[in-house]
Motif scaffolding. Structure first.
Motif, mmCIF file in Angstrom:
data_model
loop_
_atom_site.group_PDB
_atom_site.id
_atom_site.type_symbol
_atom_site.label_atom_id
_atom_site.label_comp_id
_atom_site.label_asym_id
_atom_site.label_seq_id
_atom_site.Cartn_x
_atom_site.Cartn_y
_atom_site.Cartn_z
ATOM 1 N N THR A 96 50.530 60.811 61.227
ATOM 2 C CA THR A 96 50.045 60.744 62.602
ATOM 3 C C THR A 96 50.906 61.665 63.458
ATOM 4 N N ASP A 97 50.197 62.587 64.125
ATOM 5 C CA ASP A 97 50.889 63.640 64.875
ATOM 6 C C ASP A 97 51.115 63.146 66.303
ATOM 7 N N VAL A 98 52.353 62.671 66.542
ATOM 8 C CA VAL A 98 52.691 62.113 67.863
ATOM 9 C C VAL A 98 53.856 62.854 68.524
ATOM 10 N N LYS A 99 54.601 63.605 67.717
ATOM 11 C CA LYS A 99 55.744 64.387 68.229
ATOM 12 C C LYS A 99 56.621 63.584 69.174
ATOM 13 N N ARG A 100 57.031 62.407 68.719
ATOM 14 C CA ARG A 100 57.872 61.549 69.541
ATOM 15 C C ARG A 100 59.346 61.888 69.363
ATOM 16 N N GLY A 101 60.139 61.542 70.358
ATOM 17 C CA GLY A 101 61.586 61.709 70.288
ATOM 18 C C GLY A 101 62.159 61.131 71.556
ATOM 19 N N ASP A 102 63.135 60.190 71.443
ATOM 20 C CA ASP A 102 63.667 59.551 72.649
ATOM 21 C C ASP A 102 65.066 59.036 72.344
ATOM 22 N N ILE A 103 65.715 58.426 73.323
ATOM 23 C CA ILE A 103 67.030 57.854 73.059
ATOM 24 C C ILE A 103 66.879 56.812 71.959
ATOM 25 N N GLY A 104 67.956 56.574 71.228
ATOM 26 C CA GLY A 104 67.868 55.783 70.005
ATOM 27 C C GLY A 104 67.164 54.447 70.152
ATOM 28 N N SER A 105 67.476 53.695 71.221
ATOM 29 C CA SER A 105 66.897 52.351 71.329
ATOM 30 C C SER A 105 65.389 52.416 71.551
ATOM 31 N N THR A 106 64.926 53.418 72.289
ATOM 32 C CA THR A 106 63.485 53.589 72.474
ATOM 33 C C THR A 106 62.856 54.142 71.203
ATOM 34 N N MET A 107 63.614 55.003 70.526
ATOM 35 C CA MET A 107 63.115 55.582 69.264
ATOM 36 C C MET A 107 62.822 54.485 68.257
ATOM 37 N N ALA A 108 63.638 53.422 68.299
ATOM 38 C CA ALA A 108 63.416 52.307 67.372
ATOM 39 C C ALA A 108 62.044 51.682 67.618
ATOM 40 N N ALA A 109 61.624 51.630 68.881
ATOM 41 C CA ALA A 109 60.309 51.048 69.191
ATOM 42 C C ALA A 109 59.191 51.969 68.704
ATOM 43 N N TYR A 110 59.383 53.299 68.866
ATOM 44 C CA TYR A 110 58.380 54.227 68.325
ATOM 45 C C TYR A 110 58.293 54.085 66.804
ATOM 46 N N ALA A 111 59.434 53.939 66.158
ATOM 47 C CA ALA A 111 59.428 53.779 64.696
ATOM 48 C C ALA A 111 58.685 52.511 64.313
ATOM 49 N N ASP A 112 58.941 51.418 65.045
ATOM 50 C CA ASP A 112 58.211 50.163 64.778
ATOM 51 C C ASP A 112 56.715 50.369 64.930
ATOM 52 N N ALA A 113 56.322 51.165 65.925
ATOM 53 C CA ALA A 113 54.897 51.342 66.226
ATOM 54 C C ALA A 113 54.167 52.070 65.110
ATOM 55 N N TYR A 114 54.819 53.050 64.494
ATOM 56 C CA TYR A 114 54.096 53.933 63.565
ATOM 57 C C TYR A 114 54.507 53.792 62.098
ATOM 58 N N LEU A 115 55.701 53.283 61.845
ATOM 59 C CA LEU A 115 56.209 53.326 60.476
ATOM 60 C C LEU A 115 56.432 51.957 59.852
ATOM 61 N N ALA A 116 56.402 50.894 60.655
ATOM 62 C CA ALA A 116 56.670 49.556 60.097
ATOM 63 C C ALA A 116 55.436 49.042 59.380
ATOM 64 N N GLU A 117 55.655 48.549 58.164
ATOM 65 C CA GLU A 117 54.565 47.929 57.406
ATOM 66 C C GLU A 117 53.919 46.844 58.270
#
Ligand SMILES: O=C(O)c1cc(=O)[nH]c(=O)n1[C@@H]1O[C@H](COP(=O)(O)O)[C@@H](O)[C@H]1O
Length: 281
Positions: A96-117
């Motif tokens: 999924t092409d989202v080109k996200r990148g943010d401070i670490g704590s927010t990045m964790a939420a993006y990771a949860d959104a797209y990569l968590a089983e």
């Protein structure tokens, strides 16, 4: 509980079995019009379902571009969710092409959104932007490792404006792109047959000018509408060719809405790639 199979291993198998082609699912307003569809969520749904049905059982990777779904708000994102799930169920890997990148704590939420089983938008991999600092992406790397997912970090993008930032020199000496590739090399160390942490390197580049071999996949957009051709890949990627995942969106999508014509366009791309980079490298 057994560890999930890493994305890199799954991608290598898909590229070997289906050929190294990624088709982007980019429902531009202009394409909806060309397909005779309305520029609304119903048109988006028809377009997306047609592409997924035509191609998900045969191409290695489908890459939906989130922006074209976000344009329609929550109902557009619901179409994206379904497309991701349907494409994965049909055997394609989904980046999924989202080109996200943010401070670490927010990045964790993006990771949860797209990569968590189990997440509604769970994808096999996402595109990430490293310009808040490579280590700000750490939560995505950690979550991807735990859940058998992958990431593609922007290194040398296909657009001419990218060079201003990406070819600039870092405080430590190498270019920004070189530093990103170096950090990815470290993340992929020891991963066989292919690491899960990839780079985005445009097929449109005149030359890479960097060592692209970093143990992970190289997502190469820019074929077709942006002017790159399969024959350009050996010049840009050199010895890293076997790890390249060439990507084309409009160059295939403009052949719709007929499913047979979409498949034929993807087959032509695949044949051109095989002639230039060899079946399986
Ligand atoms: O991350 C990407 O996929 C990407 C990186 C890049 O450097 N250049 C690039 O074009 N892309 C994406 O790849 C797709 C290219 O679409 P076409 O030009 O229609 O093949 C678009 O969805 C872009 O957002």
């Amino acid at each position: 509980m057994t560890a999930p199979e890493p994305f890199g291993a799954r991608l290598r198998r898909a590229m070997d079995e289906r050929g190294p082609l990624c088709v982007g699912v980019d429902p531009h307003a202009a394409l909806l019009a060309e397909w005779g569809l309305p520029d609304d969520v119903g048109g988006l749904e028809r377009f997306t379902a047609t592409v997924v049905e035509a191609l998900a059982d045969r191409v290695a990777v489908l890459k939906p571009q989130s922006a074209f779904f976000e344009r329609f708000g929550s109902r557009g994102v619901a179409v994206l969710e379904r497309a991701i799930a349907d494409a994965r169920a049909a055997g394609a890997l989904v980046v999924t092409d989202v080109k996200r990148g943010d401070i670490g704590s927010t990045m964790a939420a993006y990771a949860d959104a797209y990569l968590a089983e189990g997440a509604p938008l769970r994808s096999d991999a996402v595109t990430l932007s490293p310009y808040l600092g490579f280590d700000a992406l750490r939560p995505a790397f950690d979550l991807a490792r735990a859940h058998g997912a992958g990431v593609f970090v922007l290194a040398l993008t296909s657009n001419p404006e990218g060079a201003e930032v990406q070819r600039a020199t870092t405080q430590a000496g190498p270019s920004v792109a070189g530093a990103v590739l170096g950090r990815l090399r470290a993340e992929n160390a020891g991963a066989l047959p292919l690491g899960s942490f990839g780079a985005v390197v445009g097929a449109t580049l005149a030359e890479a000018g960097e060592d692209l071999a970093m143990g992970g996949p190289l997502l190469a957009p820019g074929l077709g509408a942006q002017g790159a051709r399969a024959a350009d890949l050996p010049r840009v990627f050199g010895g890293a060719l076997r790890d390249v995942l060439p990507s084309v969106s409009r160059g295939v999508l403009r052949h719709g809405p007929d499913a047979g014509a979409l498949r034929a366009a993807a087959e032509r791309e695949a044949a051109a790639l095989a002639a230039c980079i060899g079946a399986g490298g």
